[in-house]
Structures are given as structure tokens and as C-alpha cells.
Scaffold this motif. Structure first.
Motif, PDB file in Angstrom:
ATOM      1  N   ALA A   1       0.835  -1.205   0.000  1.00  0.00           N
ATOM      2  CA  ALA A   1       0.000   0.000   0.000  1.00  0.00           C
ATOM      3  C   ALA A   1       0.870   1.256   0.000  1.00  0.00           C
ATOM      4  O   ALA A   1       0.586   2.226  -0.726  1.00  0.00           O
ATOM      5  CB  ALA A   1      -0.938  -0.004   1.200  1.00  0.00           C
ATOM      6  N   ALA A   2       1.941   1.246   0.790  1.00  0.00           N
ATOM      7  CA  ALA A   2       2.838   2.403   0.840  1.00  0.00           C
ATOM      8  C   ALA A   2       3.551   2.606  -0.492  1.00  0.00           C
ATOM      9  O   ALA A   2       3.711   3.738  -0.956  1.00  0.00           O
ATOM     10  CB  ALA A   2       3.842   2.237   1.973  1.00  0.00           C
ATOM     11  N   ILE A   3       3.960   1.512  -1.117  1.00  0.00           N
ATOM     12  CA  ILE A   3       4.617   1.603  -2.427  1.00  0.00           C
ATOM     13  C   ILE A   3       3.646   2.164  -3.462  1.00  0.00           C
ATOM     14  O   ILE A   3       3.999   3.060  -4.232  1.00  0.00           O
ATOM     15  CB  ILE A   3       5.163   0.229  -2.865  1.00  0.00           C
ATOM     16  CG1 ILE A   3       6.324  -0.192  -1.964  1.00  0.00           C
ATOM     17  CG2 ILE A   3       5.594   0.254  -4.329  1.00  0.00           C
ATOM     18  CD1 ILE A   3       6.755  -1.637  -2.138  1.00  0.00           C
ATOM     19  N   ALA A   4       2.414   1.670  -3.466  1.00  0.00           N
ATOM     20  CA  ALA A   4       1.415   2.144  -4.430  1.00  0.00           C
ATOM     21  C   ALA A   4       1.143   3.630  -4.249  1.00  0.00           C
ATOM     22  O   ALA A   4       0.915   4.350  -5.230  1.00  0.00           O
ATOM     23  CB  ALA A   4       0.126   1.344  -4.278  1.00  0.00           C
ATOM     24  N   GLU A   5       1.187   4.097  -3.020  1.00  0.00           N
ATOM     25  CA  GLU A   5       0.930   5.511  -2.742  1.00  0.00           C
ATOM     26  C   GLU A   5       2.109   6.392  -3.118  1.00  0.00           C
ATOM     27  O   GLU A   5       1.933   7.522  -3.564  1.00  0.00           O
ATOM     28  CB  GLU A   5       0.611   5.685  -1.255  1.00  0.00           C
ATOM     29  CG  GLU A   5       0.234   7.108  -0.883  1.00  0.00           C
ATOM     30  CD  GLU A   5      -0.161   7.211   0.577  1.00  0.00           C
ATOM     31  OE1 GLU A   5       0.205   8.240   1.197  1.00  0.00           O
ATOM     32  OE2 GLU A   5      -0.827   6.308   1.091  1.00  0.00           O
ATOM     33  N   LEU A   6       3.328   5.875  -2.954  1.00  0.00           N
ATOM     34  CA  LEU A   6       4.526   6.706  -3.109  1.00  0.00           C
ATOM     35  C   LEU A   6       5.127   6.670  -4.509  1.00  0.00           C
ATOM     36  O   LEU A   6       5.763   7.628  -4.938  1.00  0.00           O
ATOM     37  CB  LEU A   6       5.578   6.282  -2.073  1.00  0.00           C
ATOM     38  CG  LEU A   6       6.769   7.203  -1.870  1.00  0.00           C
ATOM     39  CD1 LEU A   6       6.339   8.589  -1.404  1.00  0.00           C
ATOM     40  CD2 LEU A   6       7.743   6.595  -0.873  1.00  0.00           C
ATOM     41  N   PHE A   7       4.927   5.567  -5.252  1.00  0.00           N
ATOM     42  CA  PHE A   7       5.582   5.384  -6.555  1.00  0.00           C
ATOM     43  C   PHE A   7       4.607   5.572  -7.709  1.00  0.00           C
ATOM     44  O   PHE A   7       3.429   5.237  -7.596  1.00  0.00           O
ATOM     45  CB  PHE A   7       6.166   3.966  -6.649  1.00  0.00           C
ATOM     46  CG  PHE A   7       7.464   3.777  -5.926  1.00  0.00           C
ATOM     47  CD1 PHE A   7       8.653   3.657  -6.628  1.00  0.00           C
ATOM     48  CD2 PHE A   7       7.503   3.711  -4.541  1.00  0.00           C
ATOM     49  CE1 PHE A   7       9.855   3.468  -5.968  1.00  0.00           C
ATOM     50  CE2 PHE A   7       8.698   3.528  -3.864  1.00  0.00           C
ATOM     51  CZ  PHE A   7       9.877   3.406  -4.580  1.00  0.00           C
ATOM     52  N   THR A   8       5.123   6.030  -8.849  1.00  0.00           N
ATOM     53  CA  THR A   8       4.332   6.041 -10.068  1.00  0.00           C
ATOM     54  C   THR A   8       4.246   4.606 -10.587  1.00  0.00           C
ATOM     55  O   THR A   8       5.033   3.738 -10.198  1.00  0.00           O
ATOM     56  CB  THR A   8       4.956   6.944 -11.154  1.00  0.00           C
ATOM     57  OG1 THR A   8       6.245   6.438 -11.499  1.00  0.00           O
ATOM     58  CG2 THR A   8       5.051   8.397 -10.689  1.00  0.00           C
ATOM     59  N   ALA A   9       3.311   4.360 -11.475  1.00  0.00           N
ATOM     60  CA  ALA A   9       3.039   3.003 -11.963  1.00  0.00           C
ATOM     61  C   ALA A   9       4.199   2.401 -12.752  1.00  0.00           C
ATOM     62  O   ALA A   9       4.348   1.181 -12.802  1.00  0.00           O
ATOM     63  CB  ALA A   9       1.779   2.999 -12.822  1.00  0.00           C
ATOM     64  N   ASP A  10       5.041   3.237 -13.363  1.00  0.00           N
ATOM     65  CA  ASP A  10       6.110   2.718 -14.215  1.00  0.00           C
ATOM     66  C   ASP A  10       7.506   3.044 -13.691  1.00  0.00           C
ATOM     67  O   ASP A  10       8.488   2.940 -14.422  1.00  0.00           O
ATOM     68  CB  ASP A  10       5.951   3.253 -15.631  1.00  0.00           C
ATOM     69  CG  ASP A  10       5.986   4.780 -15.688  1.00  0.00           C
ATOM     70  OD1 ASP A  10       5.921   5.442 -14.628  1.00  0.00           O
ATOM     71  OD2 ASP A  10       6.066   5.321 -16.808  1.00  0.00           O
ATOM     72  N   ALA A  11       7.621   3.407 -12.422  1.00  0.00           N
ATOM     73  CA  ALA A  11       8.905   3.824 -11.859  1.00  0.00           C
ATOM     74  C   ALA A  11       9.931   2.703 -11.888  1.00  0.00           C
ATOM     75  O   ALA A  11       9.684   1.617 -11.365  1.00  0.00           O
ATOM     76  CB  ALA A  11       8.720   4.305 -10.423  1.00  0.00           C
ATOM     77  N   PRO A  12      11.111   2.953 -12.481  1.00  0.00           N
ATOM     78  CA  PRO A  12      12.166   1.961 -12.411  1.00  0.00           C
ATOM     79  C   PRO A  12      12.913   2.059 -11.080  1.00  0.00           C
ATOM     80  O   PRO A  12      13.048   3.139 -10.500  1.00  0.00           O
ATOM     81  CB  PRO A  12      13.088   2.335 -13.571  1.00  0.00           C
ATOM     82  CG  PRO A  12      12.904   3.802 -13.724  1.00  0.00           C
ATOM     83  CD  PRO A  12      11.466   4.076 -13.346  1.00  0.00           C
ATOM     84  N   TYR A  13      13.372   0.912 -10.603  1.00  0.00           N
ATOM     85  CA  TYR A  13      14.294   0.833  -9.472  1.00  0.00           C
ATOM     86  C   TYR A  13      15.498   0.075 -10.004  1.00  0.00           C
ATOM     87  O   TYR A  13      15.378  -1.077 -10.433  1.00  0.00           O
ATOM     88  CB  TYR A  13      13.676   0.088  -8.278  1.00  0.00           C
ATOM     89  CG  TYR A  13      14.702  -0.136  -7.185  1.00  0.00           C
ATOM     90  CD1 TYR A  13      14.939   0.839  -6.228  1.00  0.00           C
ATOM     91  CD2 TYR A  13      15.458  -1.295  -7.161  1.00  0.00           C
ATOM     92  CE1 TYR A  13      15.912   0.651  -5.258  1.00  0.00           C
ATOM     93  CE2 TYR A  13      16.432  -1.490  -6.197  1.00  0.00           C
ATOM     94  CZ  TYR A  13      16.655  -0.513  -5.253  1.00  0.00           C
ATOM     95  OH  TYR A  13      17.623  -0.687  -4.294  1.00  0.00           O
ATOM     96  N   ILE A  14      16.657   0.730  -9.984  1.00  0.00           N
ATOM     97  CA  ILE A  14      17.856   0.135 -10.563  1.00  0.00           C
ATOM     98  C   ILE A  14      19.005   0.279  -9.574  1.00  0.00           C
ATOM     99  O   ILE A  14      19.320   1.391  -9.136  1.00  0.00           O
ATOM    100  CB  ILE A  14      18.227   0.816 -11.901  1.00  0.00           C
ATOM    101  CG1 ILE A  14      17.059   0.719 -12.890  1.00  0.00           C
ATOM    102  CG2 ILE A  14      19.503   0.209 -12.486  1.00  0.00           C
ATOM    103  CD1 ILE A  14      17.208   1.584 -14.121  1.00  0.00           C
ATOM    104  N   ASP A  15      19.599  -0.850  -9.203  1.00  0.00           N
ATOM    105  CA  ASP A  15      20.808  -0.855  -8.387  1.00  0.00           C
ATOM    106  C   ASP A  15      21.717  -1.959  -8.916  1.00  0.00           C
ATOM    107  O   ASP A  15      21.363  -2.633  -9.893  1.00  0.00           O
ATOM    108  CB  ASP A  15      20.480  -0.968  -6.888  1.00  0.00           C
ATOM    109  CG  ASP A  15      19.988  -2.330  -6.433  1.00  0.00           C
ATOM    110  OD1 ASP A  15      20.119  -3.334  -7.174  1.00  0.00           O
ATOM    111  OD2 ASP A  15      19.463  -2.410  -5.313  1.00  0.00           O
ATOM    112  N   PRO A  16      22.900  -2.180  -8.321  1.00  0.00           N
ATOM    113  CA  PRO A  16      23.796  -3.200  -8.870  1.00  0.00           C
ATOM    114  C   PRO A  16      23.231  -4.622  -8.854  1.00  0.00           C
ATOM    115  O   PRO A  16      23.712  -5.484  -9.586  1.00  0.00           O
ATOM    116  CB  PRO A  16      25.033  -3.107  -7.968  1.00  0.00           C
ATOM    117  CG  PRO A  16      25.021  -1.709  -7.462  1.00  0.00           C
ATOM    118  CD  PRO A  16      23.571  -1.377  -7.279  1.00  0.00           C
TER     119      PRO A  16
END
Length: 122
Positions: A25-40
Motif C-alpha cells: 500500500a505504501a509503495i502504491a501511494e509513493l511510486f508512479t506506476a512505471d517507476a524503475p528501481y535500478i541498483d547493482p
């Protein structure tokens, strides 16, 4: 506290949330629908992809928590900050990372780019 500092705090709170439904629920509220998350270690897109990365980290590092290290450096719609993975609040981190998050005009996270500065020994 700037809006972006608040966003960073909410972002780190997601990493520390034990309840998967509350985390989603927190992720859905804070992130846009297509947000990338990129790390190593990961490159995912959208809330479901990010939720899977967080769930995997929580499984791997049971009992540890993420905390902000230092101040959030922010301008325009972007923030950079360092975090530590700790066994207890204020203890020496076993891992340290550096993230950059970008928000849209509504303050939702539209991208996160992560870097690892210190990783635990195998």
C-alpha cells in the motif's frame, strides 16, 4: 523538513515495513506506476517489481533495518542520500548505499537509482 526529505523517509520506511500488505500500500501511494528501481543487484519497473526487491532484501537481512545516514541533498525533483543497513538504531552499518530518487510534479517517486558503497562480507 523538505518535501523530498519526507519522501526519502517514507521510502526508507517501506524497506523497514515487515507487513507485506502495508508495504504494498505504501509503495502504491509513493511510486508512479512505471517507476524503475535500478541498483547493482536489480533492475525492475513498477510497484510490483520494487516490492519484490524489498521482500527479497527483507528475507536476506532478517532483523536488520535501513536508516538514513547524513542529510538528504535535494534540488528540483531529485534527492540523493546515503543509507545504512544496521543491526540496531545508530550502530555501525553492515552495508552502506547511496540512492538517488526522482519525483514527478505530484511528489511521487518516478525513479530510484541505487549504488552500493559497502557490502557485507560473504
Amino acid at each position: 523538513m523538505s518535501d523530498l526529505t519526507t519522501t526519502v523517509t517514507q521510502y526508507l520506511d517501506i524497506w523497514n515495513e515487515a507487513d507485506a500488505e502495508k508495504r504494498a500500500a505504501a509503495i502504491a501511494e509513493l511510486f508512479t506506476a512505471d517507476a524503475p528501481y535500478i541498483d547493482p543487484m536489480a533492475a525492475v519497473e513498477g510497484p510490483e517489481g520494487f516490492a519484490a526487491v524489498v521482500a527479497g532484501a527483507r528475507d536476506q537481512f532478517k532483523g536488520l533495518s535501513f536508516e538514513l545516514h547524513g542529510a538528504v541533498d535535494a534540488h528540483h525533483n531529485q534527492a540523493r542520500f546515503q543509507w545504512g543497513l544496521v543491526t540496531a538504531p545508530g550502530t555501525e552499518p553492515i552495508a552502506i548505499g547511496f540512492d538517488v530518487l526522482v519525483t514527478d510534479e505530484h511528489g511521487k517517486i518516478k525513479a530510484v537509482y541505487g549504488f552500493l558503497d559497502k557490502v557485507p562480507a560473504a
